[in-house]
Enzyme design. Structure first.
Site, PDB file in Angstrom:
ATOM      1  N   LEU A  44       1.181  -1.215   0.241  1.00  0.00           N
ATOM      2  CA  LEU A  44      -0.157   0.463  -0.013  1.00  0.00           C
ATOM      3  C   LEU A  44       1.202   1.229  -0.083  1.00  0.00           C
ATOM      4  O   LEU A  44       1.569   1.429   1.392  1.00  0.00           O
ATOM      5  CB  LEU A  44      -0.827   0.714   0.577  1.00  0.00           C
ATOM      6  CG  LEU A  44      -1.713  -0.731   0.818  1.00  0.00           C
ATOM      7  CD1 LEU A  44      -1.508  -2.014   1.079  1.00  0.00           C
ATOM      8  CD2 LEU A  44      -2.928   0.001   2.227  1.00  0.00           C
ATOM      9  N   ASP A  45       0.466   2.294  -1.130  1.00  0.00           N
ATOM     10  CA  ASP A  45       1.754   3.347  -1.736  1.00  0.00           C
ATOM     11  C   ASP A  45       1.121   4.499  -1.306  1.00  0.00           C
ATOM     12  O   ASP A  45      -0.055   4.709  -2.413  1.00  0.00           O
ATOM     13  CB  ASP A  45       2.908   2.804  -2.297  1.00  0.00           C
ATOM     14  CG  ASP A  45       3.986   3.779  -2.541  1.00  0.00           C
ATOM     15  OD1 ASP A  45       3.640   4.894  -1.722  1.00  0.00           O
ATOM     16  OD2 ASP A  45       4.689   3.705  -2.860  1.00  0.00           O
ATOM     17  N   SER A  46       1.310   5.185  -0.706  1.00  0.00           N
ATOM     18  CA  SER A  46       0.154   7.507  -1.297  1.00  0.00           C
ATOM     19  C   SER A  46       1.055   7.529  -1.914  1.00  0.00           C
ATOM     20  O   SER A  46       0.718   8.531  -2.454  1.00  0.00           O
ATOM     21  CB  SER A  46       0.519   7.177   0.508  1.00  0.00           C
ATOM     22  OG  SER A  46       1.833   7.918   0.839  1.00  0.00           O
ATOM     23  N   GLY A  47       2.754   7.091  -2.440  1.00  0.00           N
ATOM     24  CA  GLY A  47       3.618   8.269  -3.328  1.00  0.00           C
ATOM     25  C   GLY A  47       3.240   7.429  -4.385  1.00  0.00           C
ATOM     26  O   GLY A  47       3.556   8.132  -5.752  1.00  0.00           O
TER      27      GLY A  47
END
Length: 369
Positions: A44-47
């Site tokens: 899970l990556d917010s970037g």
């Protein structure tokens, strides 16, 4: 041309496992990730601007086309050769990701928090746990693996089709019922297929059920017969009128069965009319007569017409001591329970305040069940 908002450098560790160093452009934070299984593990990556994987075999509804390039940390350009849908399988559950990009040179699978938000999902990170929800439905949840939030942990993924086995979903379905209430239903076999009754921290409950310290309880045996004693109380005015223009509600609680009836009112003075309607209905249904009515000293119950009606009907009026609503505890607690559950349901679902009457009505229905 497609781009990531974060840069990625990939490499090999001494033990042969795949690893990747991800550097955020904005915060310059460095993350080291090691994936046990590329095909099953997702980060899970917010970037990241969009979901991406290098595995062509995972795709459904695949469209092969040049969708531009993404650039890694070493300025290497990677082609986006297609896109489609991917179903993630974990512990027998299935979650479908839409519009996943196919990047053959990518060395890890990425779930974009930003794309999830655009699709209407809400991602919550609490301590070592993460959860993805949409409306009242918990879509997926898991725990941190090392320093990353991934789908590799055995805590699992909860798909919408299998939401009936999620204790958090049942907690919401029953109007944000307490853990003790959920445990009671589970012990009676009312929740088939539910293996665990552990409910995660519920922010809606925390916001909707704050209260003062209660008075010390004094034991009292409940009435032996239906309608032998009825508790009543009025709640309101509401800060916002309901869709039907109501600002109050009055409750009638049977002391024997604890069943509750709710009537919504425009004015407090409408209590008398609501009581007459309820009395006629409940006495006709049960074949019994109301014997005692307990209330506070509110003006709606001190109305002369109200008192005359009760005297003619043979109903004994029981009043609390002025200034001590705690003596009318059964009705007070019921009104509090109704408003707390209604507020929690409304906050959790995102409904505006004017739906408070519908939420209270739903809470009463669930309590009676």
């Amino acid at each position: 041309m497609g781009h990531y908002s974060s840069e990625c450098r990939s490499g090999k560790k001494d033990d042969g496992k795949s690893s990747a160093n991800c550097v955020s452009e904005e915060a310059d934070d460095c993350l080291i990730c090691a994936l046990e299984s590329k095909t099953e593990s997702w980060v899970l990556d917010s970037g990241v601007s969009f979901h991406a994987t290098s595995y062509r075999d995972l795709f459904e509804n695949y469209v092969s086309e040049n969708f531009g390039k993404v650039y890694l940390g070493d300025d290497q350009a990677c082609d986006i050769t297609g896109k489609g849908d991917v179903k993630i399988q974990l512990n027998g559950s299935v979650w479908k990701l839409d519009n996943v990009r196919h990047v053959p040179d990518l060395r890890k699978n990425l779930i974009s928090i930003g794309q999830l938000a655009s699709d209407g999902y809400v991602t919550t990170f609490t301590g070592d746990k993460w959860k993805i929800s949409k409306g009242a439905m918990t879509i997926a949840r898991g725990t941190k693996n090392g320093t990353l939030y991934t789908t590799t942990d055995g805590y699992g993924l909860t798909a919408m089709v299998e939401g009936r086995e999620d204790p958090n979903l049942w907690h919401q379905r029953f109007g944000h019922i307490s853990s003790q209430g959920l445990k009671c239903l589970h012990s009676r076999g009312k929740l088939p297929g539910l293996k665990s009754i552990e409910v995660d921290f519920c922010e809606s409950c925390n916001l909707g059920k704050q209260q003062r310290v209660s008075f010390k309880k004094i034991g009292r045996a409940p009435a032996k017969e239906k309608l032998e004693l009825v508790h009543t109380d009025v709640w309101g005015p509401a800060s916002v009128s309901s869709i039907g223009g109501k600002q109050y509600f009055v409750t009638f609680i049977d002391d024997h069965s604890r069943k509750v009836w709710v009537y919504f009112l425009r004015h407090k003075s409408d209590v008398f009319e609501a009581f007459k309607k309820w009395k006629a209905m409940v006495e006709n249904e049960t074949g019994l007569k109301i014997k005692k009515l307990r209330s506070d000293n509110g003006g709606e119950y001190e109305d002369n017409e109200f008192k005359k009606f009760c005297y003619k009907s043979g109903i004994k009026l029981i009043r609390t001591v002025p200034g001590t609503p705690q003596q009318n505890g059964t009705a007070e607690r019921m009104n509090r329970t109704l408003t707390e559950r209604a507020r929690s349901m409304r906050l959790q679902s995102g409904l505006p305040k004017q739906f408070w009457a519908e939420a209270v009505n739903t809470a009463a229905y669930l309590i009676n069940r």
